[in-house]
Motif scaffolding. Structure first.
Motif, PDB file in Angstrom:
ATOM      1  N   THR A 143      -4.761  -7.321  14.458  1.00  0.00           N
ATOM      2  CA  THR A 143      -4.383  -6.303  12.706  1.00  0.00           C
ATOM      3  C   THR A 143      -5.087  -5.041  13.251  1.00  0.00           C
ATOM      4  OG1 THR A 143      -6.614  -7.208  11.445  1.00  0.00           O
ATOM      5  CG2 THR A 143      -4.488  -8.391  11.946  1.00  0.00           C
ATOM      6  N   LEU A 144      -5.710  -4.290  13.778  1.00  0.00           N
ATOM      7  CA  LEU A 144      -6.816  -3.360  13.413  1.00  0.00           C
ATOM      8  C   LEU A 144      -5.564  -2.409  14.763  1.00  0.00           C
ATOM      9  CD1 LEU A 144     -10.324  -4.751  13.656  1.00  0.00           C
ATOM     10  CD2 LEU A 144      -9.376  -3.675  11.717  1.00  0.00           C
ATOM     11  N   ASN A 145      -5.723  -1.379  14.211  1.00  0.00           N
ATOM     12  CA  ASN A 145      -4.726   0.179  15.066  1.00  0.00           C
ATOM     13  C   ASN A 145      -5.893   0.456  16.236  1.00  0.00           C
ATOM     14  OD1 ASN A 145      -6.518   2.239  14.446  1.00  0.00           O
ATOM     15  ND2 ASN A 145      -5.557   2.338  12.943  1.00  0.00           N
ATOM     16  N   PRO A 146      -5.907   0.603  18.038  1.00  0.00           N
ATOM     17  CA  PRO A 146      -6.633   0.965  18.728  1.00  0.00           C
ATOM     18  C   PRO A 146      -7.565   1.946  18.141  1.00  0.00           C
ATOM     19  CG  PRO A 146      -4.735   1.260  19.729  1.00  0.00           C
ATOM     20  CD  PRO A 146      -4.359   0.479  18.322  1.00  0.00           C
ATOM     21  N   GLU A 147      -7.745   2.898  17.580  1.00  0.00           N
ATOM     22  CA  GLU A 147      -8.107   4.319  17.301  1.00  0.00           C
ATOM     23  C   GLU A 147     -10.176   3.093  16.571  1.00  0.00           C
ATOM     24  OE1 GLU A 147      -9.129   7.807  14.778  1.00  0.00           O
ATOM     25  OE2 GLU A 147      -6.714   7.424  16.585  1.00  0.00           O
ATOM     26  N   THR A 148      -9.657   2.382  15.784  1.00  0.00           N
ATOM     27  CA  THR A 148     -10.308   1.541  14.880  1.00  0.00           C
ATOM     28  C   THR A 148     -10.809   0.897  15.401  1.00  0.00           C
ATOM     29  OG1 THR A 148      -8.963   2.398  12.531  1.00  0.00           O
ATOM     30  CG2 THR A 148     -10.557   0.451  12.744  1.00  0.00           C
ATOM     31  N   SER A 196     -15.388  -0.803  -2.323  1.00  0.00           N
ATOM     32  CA  SER A 196     -14.393   0.235  -2.230  1.00  0.00           C
ATOM     33  C   SER A 196     -12.615  -0.077  -1.868  1.00  0.00           C
ATOM     34  CB  SER A 196     -15.658   1.396  -1.491  1.00  0.00           C
ATOM     35  OG  SER A 196     -15.492   1.094  -0.309  1.00  0.00           O
ATOM     36  N   VAL A 197     -13.401  -0.887  -0.631  1.00  0.00           N
ATOM     37  CA  VAL A 197     -11.706  -1.434  -0.107  1.00  0.00           C
ATOM     38  C   VAL A 197     -10.483  -1.359  -1.303  1.00  0.00           C
ATOM     39  CG1 VAL A 197     -10.444  -3.793   0.059  1.00  0.00           C
ATOM     40  CG2 VAL A 197     -13.199  -3.327   0.957  1.00  0.00           C
ATOM     41  N   VAL A 198     -10.078  -0.803  -1.880  1.00  0.00           N
ATOM     42  CA  VAL A 198      -8.581  -0.880  -1.708  1.00  0.00           C
ATOM     43  C   VAL A 198      -7.655  -2.392  -1.798  1.00  0.00           C
ATOM     44  CG1 VAL A 198      -6.897   1.021  -2.460  1.00  0.00           C
ATOM     45  CG2 VAL A 198      -8.806   1.630  -1.591  1.00  0.00           C
ATOM     46  N   ILE A 199      -7.679  -2.457  -3.068  1.00  0.00           N
ATOM     47  CA  ILE A 199      -5.977  -3.601  -3.420  1.00  0.00           C
ATOM     48  C   ILE A 199      -5.116  -2.939  -3.898  1.00  0.00           C
ATOM     49  CG2 ILE A 199      -6.120  -6.015  -3.877  1.00  0.00           C
ATOM     50  CD1 ILE A 199      -9.327  -6.201  -3.959  1.00  0.00           C
ATOM     51  N   PRO A 200      -3.703  -3.577  -2.975  1.00  0.00           N
ATOM     52  CA  PRO A 200      -3.008  -2.598  -3.806  1.00  0.00           C
ATOM     53  C   PRO A 200      -2.012  -3.743  -4.796  1.00  0.00           C
ATOM     54  CG  PRO A 200      -1.994  -4.015  -1.707  1.00  0.00           C
ATOM     55  CD  PRO A 200      -3.757  -3.621  -1.898  1.00  0.00           C
ATOM     56  N   GLN A 201      -1.231  -3.300  -5.091  1.00  0.00           N
ATOM     57  CA  GLN A 201      -0.188  -3.812  -6.593  1.00  0.00           C
ATOM     58  C   GLN A 201       0.680  -5.377  -5.544  1.00  0.00           C
ATOM     59  OE1 GLN A 201      -0.860  -3.879  -9.984  1.00  0.00           O
ATOM     60  NE2 GLN A 201       0.418  -5.657  -9.878  1.00  0.00           N
ATOM     61  N   PHE A 202       0.342  -5.989  -5.715  1.00  0.00           N
ATOM     62  CA  PHE A 202       0.703  -7.378  -5.310  1.00  0.00           C
ATOM     63  C   PHE A 202       2.423  -7.663  -5.881  1.00  0.00           C
ATOM     64  CE2 PHE A 202      -2.874  -8.282  -3.290  1.00  0.00           C
ATOM     65  CZ  PHE A 202      -2.752  -9.618  -2.500  1.00  0.00           C
ATOM     66  N   THR A 203       3.588  -7.489  -5.133  1.00  0.00           N
ATOM     67  CA  THR A 203       4.704  -8.015  -5.191  1.00  0.00           C
ATOM     68  C   THR A 203       4.961  -9.300  -4.621  1.00  0.00           C
ATOM     69  OG1 THR A 203       5.185  -8.288  -2.540  1.00  0.00           O
ATOM     70  CG2 THR A 203       5.615  -5.653  -3.702  1.00  0.00           C
ATOM     71  N   ASP A 204       6.306  -9.431  -5.879  1.00  0.00           N
ATOM     72  CA  ASP A 204       6.563 -11.067  -5.856  1.00  0.00           C
ATOM     73  C   ASP A 204       6.373 -11.500  -3.943  1.00  0.00           C
ATOM     74  OD1 ASP A 204       6.859 -10.755  -8.299  1.00  0.00           O
ATOM     75  OD2 ASP A 204       8.597 -10.920  -8.057  1.00  0.00           O
ATOM     76  N   ARG A 207      -9.146   5.485   4.835  1.00  0.00           N
ATOM     77  CA  ARG A 207      -9.778   4.307   3.385  1.00  0.00           C
ATOM     78  C   ARG A 207      -8.754   3.763   2.992  1.00  0.00           C
ATOM     79  NH1 ARG A 207      -9.473   6.039  -2.203  1.00  0.00           N
ATOM     80  NH2 ARG A 207     -10.430   4.457  -3.644  1.00  0.00           N
ATOM     81  N   ILE A 208      -7.752   3.807   3.592  1.00  0.00           N
ATOM     82  CA  ILE A 208      -6.671   3.166   3.049  1.00  0.00           C
ATOM     83  C   ILE A 208      -6.494   2.284   4.300  1.00  0.00           C
ATOM     84  CG2 ILE A 208      -3.722   2.710   2.860  1.00  0.00           C
ATOM     85  CD1 ILE A 208      -5.511   3.253   0.292  1.00  0.00           C
ATOM     86  N   GLN A 209      -6.459   1.969   5.800  1.00  0.00           N
ATOM     87  CA  GLN A 209      -6.068   1.288   6.820  1.00  0.00           C
ATOM     88  C   GLN A 209      -8.075   0.923   6.771  1.00  0.00           C
ATOM     89  OE1 GLN A 209      -3.298   1.699   8.845  1.00  0.00           O
ATOM     90  NE2 GLN A 209      -4.290  -0.138   9.407  1.00  0.00           N
ATOM     91  N   LYS A 210      -8.483   1.184   6.618  1.00  0.00           N
ATOM     92  CA  LYS A 210     -10.046   0.400   6.363  1.00  0.00           C
ATOM     93  C   LYS A 210     -10.075  -0.403   4.996  1.00  0.00           C
ATOM     94  CE  LYS A 210     -13.696   3.558   8.735  1.00  0.00           C
ATOM     95  NZ  LYS A 210     -14.487   4.310   8.798  1.00  0.00           N
ATOM     96  N   SER A 211      -9.474  -0.683   4.096  1.00  0.00           N
ATOM     97  CA  SER A 211      -8.936  -1.660   3.289  1.00  0.00           C
ATOM     98  C   SER A 211      -7.861  -2.513   3.467  1.00  0.00           C
ATOM     99  CB  SER A 211      -8.458  -1.068   2.005  1.00  0.00           C
ATOM    100  OG  SER A 211      -9.342   0.019   1.016  1.00  0.00           O
ATOM    101  N   TYR A 249       0.931  -1.062  -0.121  1.00  0.00           N
ATOM    102  CA  TYR A 249      -0.346   0.039  -0.479  1.00  0.00           C
ATOM    103  C   TYR A 249       0.271   1.562   0.187  1.00  0.00           C
ATOM    104  CZ  TYR A 249      -4.655  -1.782   1.050  1.00  0.00           C
ATOM    105  OH  TYR A 249      -5.930  -2.855   0.842  1.00  0.00           O
ATOM    106  N   SER A 250       2.133   1.453   0.500  1.00  0.00           N
ATOM    107  CA  SER A 250       2.945   2.434   0.879  1.00  0.00           C
ATOM    108  C   SER A 250       3.077   2.895  -0.360  1.00  0.00           C
ATOM    109  CB  SER A 250       3.594   2.009   2.265  1.00  0.00           C
ATOM    110  OG  SER A 250       4.737   1.166   1.767  1.00  0.00           O
ATOM    111  N   LEU A 251       3.900   1.543  -1.155  1.00  0.00           N
ATOM    112  CA  LEU A 251       4.056   1.975  -1.992  1.00  0.00           C
ATOM    113  C   LEU A 251       3.511   3.726  -3.532  1.00  0.00           C
ATOM    114  CD1 LEU A 251       5.308  -1.483  -3.030  1.00  0.00           C
ATOM    115  CD2 LEU A 251       6.681   0.328  -3.186  1.00  0.00           C
ATOM    116  N   HIS A 252       1.470   3.221  -3.159  1.00  0.00           N
ATOM    117  CA  HIS A 252       1.280   4.146  -3.346  1.00  0.00           C
ATOM    118  C   HIS A 252       0.658   5.415  -2.789  1.00  0.00           C
ATOM    119  CE1 HIS A 252       3.103   3.251  -7.518  1.00  0.00           C
ATOM    120  NE2 HIS A 252       2.449   1.601  -7.584  1.00  0.00           N
ATOM    121  N   ALA A 253       0.009   5.066  -1.603  1.00  0.00           N
ATOM    122  CA  ALA A 253      -0.905   5.488  -0.601  1.00  0.00           C
ATOM    123  C   ALA A 253      -0.250   5.713   0.417  1.00  0.00           C
ATOM    124  CB  ALA A 253      -2.139   4.351  -0.217  1.00  0.00           C
TER     125      ALA A 253
END
Length: 193
Positions: free
Chosen positions: A149-154, A110-118, A27-31, A17-21
């Motif tokens: 996997t969720l941050n405490p605020e979420t 609306s769930v954003v899916i990142p580009q997968f790496t090898d 929205r990215i955290q929820k995705s 995710y961090s490569l492009h977002a």
């Protein structure tokens, strides 16, 4: 071991995710959190055969190059959210073999899916797929795994807190389960003529 695998997948997805977002984007955290839930669910169903033949998801991922997994998952999630009778009659056999999953797990498009790496593909296919048997994990454990996997605020905002089976029974047993069990025992003791 399951928690360690989920944490590794979470970390690799975070990198992807961090490569492009911005990972701080809500929205990215929820995705990210929803994608983890979906992937672990599919790994579990692979080992239990719930969605079709065993390793159906494993084979789905193995047939793709890492750069093609993102688009494949977008389509797969759409298919999993569509009852078999409502699916495109020309849908490929690869997608037709997956059973419908009710309950809304795959309904949010609306769930954003990142580009997968090898590395992400290898981790999911080799370590979490071939290298681990998810069917031996009690579904009650998933609550704690997903919560981790969720941050405490979420978690706080969504009221997402894992409740152990023991604590659930502390509430439901005196409310109705004890009486229900007594009634069941009485019925079971009735002799059939």
């Amino acid at each position: 071991a399951a928690g360690d695998l989920v944490a590794k997948i979470y970390n690799e997805l975070s990198k992807a995710y961090s490569l492009h977002a911005d990972l701080n984007d809500e929205r990215i955290q929820k995705s990210l959190n929803m994608l983890i839930v979906r992937l672990v669910f599919l790994l579990y169903t692979d080992d239990t055969g719930i969605l079709g033949s065993n390793d159906i998801f494993q084979h789905f991922l193995e047939r793709r190059e890492a750069q093609d997994i993102r688009q494949g998952l977008i389509e797969l999630f759409r298919v999993l959210n569509t009852p078999e009778d409502d699916r495109d009659e020309f849908l490929s056999e690869e997608f037709k073999q997956f059973k419908y999953v009710n309950g809304g797990m795959f309904s949010d498009e609306s769930v954003v899916i990142p580009q997968f790496t090898d590395e992400l593909q290898r981790l999911i296919v080799e370590d979490a797929g071939r290298g681990f048997n998810w069917s031996s994990i009690s579904p009650t454990i998933f609550g704690a795994v997903f919560e981790s996997t969720l941050n405490p605020e979420t978690r706080r905002e969504g009221g997402m807190h894992y409740t152990s089976v023991e604590n659930i029974h502390k509430v439901i047993d005196p409310l109705f389960l004890n009486d229900l069990n007594k009634e069941f025992e009485k019925i079971r003791d009735i002799s059939v003529v």
